[in-house]
Enzyme design. Structure first.
Site, PDB file in Angstrom:
ATOM      1  CG  ASP A  89      -1.848   1.120   1.268  1.00  0.00           C
ATOM      2  OD1 ASP A  89      -2.549   1.310   0.265  1.00  0.00           O
ATOM      3  OD2 ASP A  89      -1.864   1.862   2.260  1.00  0.00           O
TER       4      ASP A  89
ATOM      5  CB  THR B 223      -2.140   5.222  -1.793  1.00  0.00           C
ATOM      6  OG1 THR B 223      -2.017   3.810  -1.824  1.00  0.00           O
ATOM      7  CG2 THR B 223      -3.267   5.609  -0.887  1.00  0.00           C
ATOM      8  CB  THR B 224       0.705   2.968  -5.787  1.00  0.00           C
ATOM      9  OG1 THR B 224       0.591   2.177  -4.612  1.00  0.00           O
ATOM     10  CG2 THR B 224       2.085   2.832  -6.352  1.00  0.00           C
TER      11      THR B 224
ATOM     12  CG  ASP C 187      -6.362  -0.296   0.279  1.00  0.00           C
ATOM     13  OD1 ASP C 187      -6.377   0.387   1.308  1.00  0.00           O
ATOM     14  OD2 ASP C 187      -5.418  -0.325  -0.525  1.00  0.00           O
TER      15      ASP C 187
END
Ligand code: ADP
Ligand code: MG
Length: 557
Positions: free
Chosen positions: A63, A96-97, A393
């Protein structure tokens, strides 16, 4: 790779001779690119995980937000990337990446222009316009899943959850967990409190032993002798929730009583016993079969309840007690006087069960139905921790999809389509701005390119195919096929993402890029310099040359 994982490398990037003007912008961009490089390889279903070892222990994660948080980045400009990853995590919970990669790529594309003397503000203006157009286009392309039957909706949501989970450690069991997550989210309905879905981790067993309780489950609390004699299963019990101690207080520590006659001592002791017996009596009279308290329930009380076939548990955590309260409809009491029927909760089945080598108190079939608990099983601790983050997530994604109910094709398809759209638009612009919008469009391709790189495919080849397909007009849903190394219709393959993930990511990444482009001087305050000097020295440089008005140390907030 290991060098990349160390935050120090970011320090190496800074400290160029000049800390003002163009050089400062360029150096900030380099720092951000270095940060993005640390999370780059985690993107997508074939992404790799990172193992981060620090003084708090070992974490394995995929994550972006978690990795960036643990890395403890000190570069002031690069910290902005950490912040957008965090905000993406709290706003939408996934992507998020993606957001970090996009922001870094936007900056990287801008770098040559800045070096060539283009004023950052021209770039910023074009980027802002391009960003807005991109978001507008995502909204247009998004497909609504509103108005479907519950069964259909469930399977659609499960697909969104599966897409999120496919990039994680538990990706192998994504369908198993996806339907679990969907059931959990639908159980809590439109309630906004995320903590209504509990995740309990029990090491041991296999992933498949994980299960969903449509209600509340928590680990058996500490109990005193007498507990064994209490019944461990009830059907439709009344449940009393308390926030008081049911313990014989030994007052000698915190009270002082002066006696003139030793015989009076007995009366004091009796009084104490009377108080506790009175409380216990009232609990029993309320008709409750289960008594839970946030505070301690002592041995006397435990035995007293056992004699009357009542189950009790003390020191239940606040969170669990709240969840029992919302699930069973009971209200937490701070006194046992006047316990009326209305404040008691109930559920269909209460049971204390063995899960692995833990015992669990499980309340299922709760009337308000507004809670769910996922009991996670698995081998190593680090594994379960990462599984929990992955489920988080997925839960967030399903909740977003329930709320916004529009999805876009994943696997880089939407990114390619927007890229194409912006390139087309760029052709209609006269002047320099055309290049900048084009660069923005090119930067969007970083997502499919990275998906290919991480899966070991020839990125150039796949991207060419994708460009051609999207240009042909009927290939808007085509993205990277991580199974074959070719391209595939992401929509048909159910690689779906809620539109809000992309919208938020593009928005945040554009803002971050513009922000960093607009900074051309870093002012250091002497206090933070001495604190960070040590860190810089660890990085191997930090010598006199980098002192002065170097890039370090400005507090952003
Ligand atoms: P993030 O932290 O940004 O969510 P992930 O590692 O979860 O990063 O990767 C998300 C990306 O992987 C998205 O662009 C998504 O479309 C893509 N993706 C997920 N599953 C698949 C799949 N089965 N095939 C192709 N791409 C996928
Ligand atoms: Mg993800």
């Amino acid at each position: 790779m290991s060098a990349m994982m160390q935050p120090q490398i970011i320090l190496l990037k800074e400290g160029t001779d000049t800390s003002q003007g163009r050089a400062q912008v360029v150096s900030n961009i380099s720092a951000c690119t270095a940060v993005a490089d640390t999370v780059r390889t985690t993107l997508g279903p074939r992404g790799m995980d990172k193992l981060i070892h620090d003084d708090k222990g070992t974490t394995i994660s995929n994550d972006g937000a978690t990795i960036m948080r643990i890395l403890d980045i000190v570069h002031p400009a690069a910290k902005i990337l950490v912040d957008i990853a965090k905000s993406q995590d709290s706003e939408v919970g996934d992507g998020t990446t993606t957001v970090v990669l996009l922001a870094a790529e936007f900056m990287k594309e801008a770098k040559p222009y800045v070096e060539d003397g283009v004023h950052p503000h021209s770039l910023i203006r074009s980027y802002r316009t391009a960003g807005n157009m991109a978001i507008q286009r995502v909204k247009e392309l998004a497909v609504s899943i509103e108005g479907k039957s519950l069964e259909e909706k469930k399977s659609l949501l499960a697909k969104c959850a599966a897409t999120t989970l496919s990039s994680k450690l538990i990706g192998g069991e994504k369908d198993f967990f996806a339907s679990m997550v969907v059931d959990a989210v639908l159980a809590i309905g439109h309630d906004d409190r995320l903590n209504l879905i509990g995740i309990k981790k029990v090491p041991g067993g296999t992933m498949r032993d994980s299960f969903l309780v449509s209600g509340v489950a928590f680990k058996k609390t500490f109990s005193y002798a007498g507990f064994e004699q209490q019944p461990k299963k009830f059907l439709n019990p009344k449940i009393l929730l308390l926030n008081i101690e049911l313990e014989l207080k030994s007052e000698k520590e915190n009270a002082e009583i002066r006696l003139s006659d030793p015989l009076q001592y007995q009366s004091i002791v009796d009084a104490e016993w009377n108080i506790i017996y009175d409380k216990l009596d009232k609990c029993v009279k309320s008709g409750a079969k289960i008594v839970l308290s946030r505070l301690a329930i002592g041995d006397l009380a435990t035995q007293y309840f056992a004699d009357r076939d009542i189950f009790c548990a003390g020191r239940v955590t606040e969170e669990d007690l709240q969840r029992v309260s919302s699930a069973t409809g009971g209200t937490v009491q701070t006194s046992v006087n006047n316990v009326i029927d209305e404040v008691l909760g109930t559920c269909e089945v209460f049971e204390e069960k063995q899960v692995g080598n833990e015992r669990f108190n499980i309340f299922s079939g709760c009337p308000s139905g507004q809670t769910a608990t996922i009991v996670l099983r698995g081998g190593a601790d680090q594994f379960i921790e990462e599984a929990e983050r992955s489920l988080h997530d997925a839960i967030m994604i399903v909740r977003r999809a329930v709320k916004n109910s529009t999805v876009v094709p994943g696997g880089g398809a939407i990114d390619m389509e927007i890229s194409k759209y912006l390139r087309q638009h760029a052709r209609t612009i006269a002047g320099k701005s055309q290049f900048f919008v084009n660069s923005f469009a090119k930067a969007l391709e970083v997502i499919p390119r990275q998906l290919c790189d991480n899966a070991g495919f020839d990125a150039t080849d796949v991207l060419n195919k994708l460009r051609q397909k999207h240009a042909s007009g009927d290939g808007a849903n085509y993205g990277v096929d991580v199974n074959t190394g070719g391209i595939a219709d992401a929509f048909a393959n159910f690689v779906w993402e809620p539109a809000v993930v992309k919208i938020n990511a593009i928005n945040a990444a554009t803002e971050a890029a513009c922000l960093i482009l607009s900074v051309d001087e870093t002012v250091k305050n002497p206090k933070s310099e001495s604190a960070q000097g040590d860190a810089a020295a660890m990085g191997g440089r930090g010598g006199g040359a980098t002192r002065g008005r170097g890039g370090r140390g400005m507090r952003r907030r």
